[in-house]
Motif scaffolding. Structure first.
Motif, short mmCIF file in Angstrom:
data_model
loop_
_atom_site.label_atom_id
_atom_site.label_comp_id
_atom_site.label_asym_id
_atom_site.label_seq_id
_atom_site.Cartn_x
_atom_site.Cartn_y
_atom_site.Cartn_z
N ALA A 229 29.88 -5.87 -1.13
CA ALA A 229 29.19 -4.72 -0.24
C ALA A 229 28.91 -3.15 -0.74
O ALA A 229 28.02 -2.85 -1.17
N LYS A 230 30.08 -3.17 -2.29
CA LYS A 230 29.72 -1.54 -3.02
C LYS A 230 28.46 -1.86 -3.48
O LYS A 230 27.71 -1.04 -3.95
N ALA A 231 28.06 -3.15 -4.20
CA ALA A 231 27.33 -3.45 -5.10
C ALA A 231 26.51 -4.19 -4.30
O ALA A 231 24.62 -3.35 -4.47
N LEU A 232 25.55 -3.86 -2.86
CA LEU A 232 24.48 -4.19 -2.31
C LEU A 232 24.49 -2.78 -2.04
O LEU A 232 23.28 -2.36 -2.06
N ALA A 233 25.40 -2.04 -1.17
CA ALA A 233 25.44 -0.54 -1.35
C ALA A 233 24.73 0.45 -2.02
O ALA A 233 23.70 0.83 -2.04
N ALA A 234 25.18 0.22 -3.78
CA ALA A 234 24.44 0.68 -4.71
C ALA A 234 22.88 0.24 -4.83
O ALA A 234 21.63 0.63 -5.41
N ARG A 235 22.89 -0.94 -4.70
CA ARG A 235 21.21 -1.16 -4.83
C ARG A 235 19.74 -0.90 -3.46
O ARG A 235 19.65 -1.07 -3.97
N PHE A 236 21.28 -1.22 -2.10
CA PHE A 236 20.24 -0.13 -0.86
C PHE A 236 20.26 1.20 -1.97
O PHE A 236 19.13 1.69 -1.26
N LEU A 237 20.62 1.90 -2.17
CA LEU A 237 20.87 3.32 -1.72
C LEU A 237 20.45 3.89 -2.75
O LEU A 237 19.43 4.82 -2.70
N THR A 238 20.48 2.85 -3.97
CA THR A 238 19.26 3.53 -5.80
C THR A 238 17.68 3.44 -4.73
O THR A 238 17.11 3.82 -5.34
N ALA A 239 17.22 2.07 -4.40
CA ALA A 239 16.17 2.14 -4.47
C ALA A 239 15.58 3.27 -3.00
O ALA A 239 14.68 3.81 -3.29
N TRP A 240 16.32 3.33 -2.14
CA TRP A 240 16.43 4.45 -0.92
C TRP A 240 15.90 5.83 -1.38
O TRP A 240 14.95 6.72 -1.36
N GLN A 241 16.72 6.45 -2.65
CA GLN A 241 16.99 7.37 -3.82
C GLN A 241 15.61 7.40 -4.46
O GLN A 241 15.11 8.37 -4.75
N LYS A 242 14.66 6.61 -4.94
CA LYS A 242 13.52 6.31 -5.36
C LYS A 242 12.89 6.13 -5.07
O LYS A 242 11.70 6.69 -5.62
N GLY A 243 13.17 5.91 -3.50
CA GLY A 243 11.49 6.59 -2.92
C GLY A 243 10.96 4.40 -2.73
O GLY A 243 10.43 4.59 -1.83
N ASP A 244 11.78 4.08 -3.19
CA ASP A 244 11.28 2.70 -3.13
C ASP A 244 11.35 1.83 -1.49
O ASP A 244 12.56 1.42 -1.36
N ALA A 245 11.27 2.11 -0.78
CA ALA A 245 11.32 1.66 0.88
C ALA A 245 11.33 -0.20 1.15
O ALA A 245 12.13 -0.04 1.78
N ILE B 137 10.80 14.79 3.71
CA ILE B 137 12.23 14.77 2.57
C ILE B 137 12.40 14.44 1.79
O ILE B 137 11.86 13.11 1.59
N THR B 138 12.42 14.75 0.58
CA THR B 138 12.30 14.98 -1.07
C THR B 138 13.30 14.54 -1.66
O THR B 138 14.86 15.46 -1.05
N ASP B 139 12.90 15.03 -3.15
CA ASP B 139 14.51 15.34 -4.12
C ASP B 139 15.53 14.67 -3.83
O ASP B 139 16.98 15.89 -3.59
N VAL B 140 15.75 13.27 -3.45
CA VAL B 140 16.89 12.77 -2.44
C VAL B 140 18.38 12.39 -3.31
O VAL B 140 17.62 11.43 -3.94
N THR B 141 19.76 13.25 -3.44
CA THR B 141 20.04 12.17 -3.82
C THR B 141 21.78 11.87 -2.76
O THR B 141 21.70 12.20 -2.04
N LEU B 142 21.86 10.12 -3.29
CA LEU B 142 22.34 9.90 -2.44
C LEU B 142 24.26 9.54 -3.48
O LEU B 142 23.86 8.92 -4.27
N THR B 143 25.03 9.88 -2.42
CA THR B 143 26.37 8.83 -3.26
C THR B 143 27.30 8.76 -2.35
O THR B 143 27.74 9.38 -1.30
N PRO B 144 27.73 7.22 -3.39
CA PRO B 144 28.56 6.48 -2.28
C PRO B 144 29.50 6.76 -2.40
O PRO B 144 30.16 7.51 -3.65
N GLY B 145 30.85 6.59 -1.27
CA GLY B 145 31.91 7.25 -1.36
C GLY B 145 32.60 6.00 -1.57
O GLY B 145 32.09 5.33 -2.31
#
Length: 558
Positions: free
Chosen positions: A69-85, A111-119
């Motif tokens: 879950a942690k690894a997949l969330a990181a992949r998802f959030l990283t791609a979203w943050q980079k704007g790679d929908a 919405i720009t300059d997105v920073t996503l931080t997992p908890g």
């Protein structure tokens, strides 16, 4: 159905709830999206299937591990943050819907300059924070909120994927909704109470959805000017649930128009205070003589259960059923009426709570103690549409024509047959109501005729209020008031209504819900020129849960 229909009133026994699902074994250290391959010489040992002489790998069906879950969330959030929908959407279980919403996040919501931080992950649930900027033309403002995602196992290929819902992108989104930033099509409104005081969600948390509805309905009519906003634009599913558009961020202020409501500041404050004490509670207060809504409050402000809920009302529905039985000469307040331990109709065996019975008692005694079989026993004498017509013609319910000023549900009493028809007589079966509807039922008894509830006076926009086609006879009305008065004084509502008489009446209710240990507790009552109803979901007996909330507001007065 084999289930015993035991609805009212005081039962301390927990009823079994059916729990679906399975116990899964987590394979520790498994890599992300890797199949669990099992070898073996024989196919009959359950470790693999044989096809054309080849060993076929078994698809993983275990719950994803916390590491996955942690690894997949990181992949998802990283791609979203980079704007790679596209890349972010590819790791969800609905890539098309995810890609559309994530693309719109940048393109339509600006919405720009997105920073996503997992908890810190809790099993397969991974919370995260969002910090970004909303930029539209020459205006920009910071945006910050929290959300979460859940990782599931794809049953077809065994891969771990993000369980896609629009709420992943923003918690205020429902599936099918989208985010849009631009010049708002609807100007803002300044909603005020009956005394002219401003109504805000900060002061009255329950009014968030109400204020959204007022803006949607009256924004263009109230004389305001729209500003630039980030808004939730509702999709078909949300509109079907009567959810209003919602402003998430105001980039430039519009000029609001003023909309006056019927809300009483004293009663609204008291209602907010009452529901804050009890989880999953909702309440509405009306003025019977006019139909004015004086207060509305929900412990969970995200959904307006008080106006839009669709719940079985349990024995509070017996107010409507009693009027029907008295009208048809099948019951009379002071005449002897059957209340056996059980009664079978349509193949269902209906019970009273703890199988109590009242021998030689009056209908008034059965109503006050909420004897189910006193009502079910009359089902053979009724036609399938009897209750439906009574609810519509006398109480104005189930016509889908109330216009209170914001979205609302005006109850449903469908035509049913056999056991379901019998169940509807005690507020189960297909009958669905909310506190607004049941407050209106009590108000109709008190006033002697139906007055459609309203939050904004019809003179504001020239709308026509719903009406009932007939009123109860003087004899039926007098007996109905006698039943409710006796219940408030000496029946299941007596404890909650203590000290509020003598001009009062009440009815308690408990409605069973499948897979729920405790029933929903209901209470509807009137005192003087006030009527109110409340529900506490999964609260248990209505007299103990919703009763004190309703009684407190009747005591407050207004």
């Amino acid at each position: 159905m084999g289930k015993r229909r035991r609805v009212e009133e005081r039962s301390g026994r927990r009823r079994p709830a059916a729990v679906g699902g399975m116990i899964a074994v987590v394979v520790g250290g498994a890599g992300l999206g890797v199949y669990a391959l099992y070898g073996g010489a024989a196919a009959d040992d359950g470790s693999a299937a044989a096809a054309n002489g080849r060993q076929v790998p078994r698809v993983r069906a275990d719950v994803p591990s916390a590491a996955e879950a942690k690894a997949l969330a990181a992949r998802f959030l990283t791609a979203w943050q980079k704007g790679d929908a596209a890349r972010a959407a590819a790791v969800t279980d609905d890539s098309a819907a995810a890609a559309a919403l994530l693309t719109g996040y940048a393109k339509d919501a600006h919405i720009t300059d997105v920073t996503l931080t997992p908890g810190t992950a809790a099993g397969v649930r991974v919370p995260f924070s969002v910090k970004a900027t909303v930029k539209y033309k020459n205006v920009g403002k910071p945006l910050a909120y929290d959300s979460a995602l859940t990782v599931v196992r794809n049953p077809k290929n065994g891969k771990a994927q993000v369980d896609w819902h629009a709420s992943v992108v923003h918690p205020d989104l429902q599936d099918g909704d989208r985010l849009v930033t631009g010049e708002a099509g609807t100007p803002p409104v300044k909603a005020v109470d009956r005394d002219g005081g401003e109504l805000t969600a900060a002061k009255y948390p329950s009014l968030g959805t109400v204020l959204d509805g007022l803006r949607e309905k009256y924004g263009k009519k109230a004389g305001g000017k729209a500003g630039v906003e980030l808004q939730v634009v509702r999709g078909k599913a949300s509109k079907a649930k009567k959810a209003s558009a919602k402003t998430l961020l105001e980039l430039s202020k519009g000029t609001p128009g003023t909309v006056r409501t019927t809300l009483s500041p004293k009663l609204q404050a008291a209602a907010e205070s009452q529901v804050a004490k009890t989880a999953r509670s909702s309440v509405v207060v009306l003025r019977p003589s006019t139909g004015e809504i004086l207060a509305v409050a929900n412990a969970s402000p995200g959904f307006n259960t008080a106006f839009n809920g669709s719940l079985a009302p349990g024995s509070t529905m017996k107010v409507v059923t009693s009027s029907l039985l008295i009208d048809k000469g099948l019951a009379s307040a002071d005449k002897t009426h059957p209340c056996p331990k059980t009664f079978t109709y349509g193949g269902w065996k209906f019970h009273n709570d703890d199988d109590f019975e009242i021998k030689g008692g009056s209908f008034k005694a059965s109503f006050a103690r909420s004897c189910n079989t006193a009502f079910i026993s009359q089902a053979p004498e009724l036609s399938d549409d009897s209750l439906t017509r009574q609810a519509q013609q006398v109480f104005g319910l189930s016509m889908n024509n109330w216009a209170i000023g914001v979205p609302s549900f005006d109850g449903s009493v469908p035509v049913q047959s056999k056991a379901q028809m019998a169940a509807s007589l005690i507020g189960q079966g297909g009958v669905r109501m909310n506190p607004l509807n049941m407050a209106s039922v009590a108000a109709t008894v008190k006033a002697g005729s139906f007055h459609q509830p309203y939050l904004v006076a019809p003179s504001v926009d020239g709308r026509t209020l719903a009406s009932a086609s007939r009123t109860l006879s003087a004899s039926t009305l007098a007996q109905l008031r006698e039943l409710m008065n006796y219940t408030a004084a000496a029946g299941t509502a007596a404890e909650a209504m203590s000290g509020l008489g003598p001009d009062y009446g009440a009815k308690t209710g408990s409605a069973e819900v499948d897979n729920q240990d405790k029933p929903n507790g209901w209470f509807t009552a009137y005192r003087g020129d006030l009527a109110a109803a409340g529900v506490v979901q999964a609260g248990g007996h209505g007299g103990d849960t919703a009763g004190p909330i309703v009684a407190s507001l009747l005591r407050t007065g207004g």
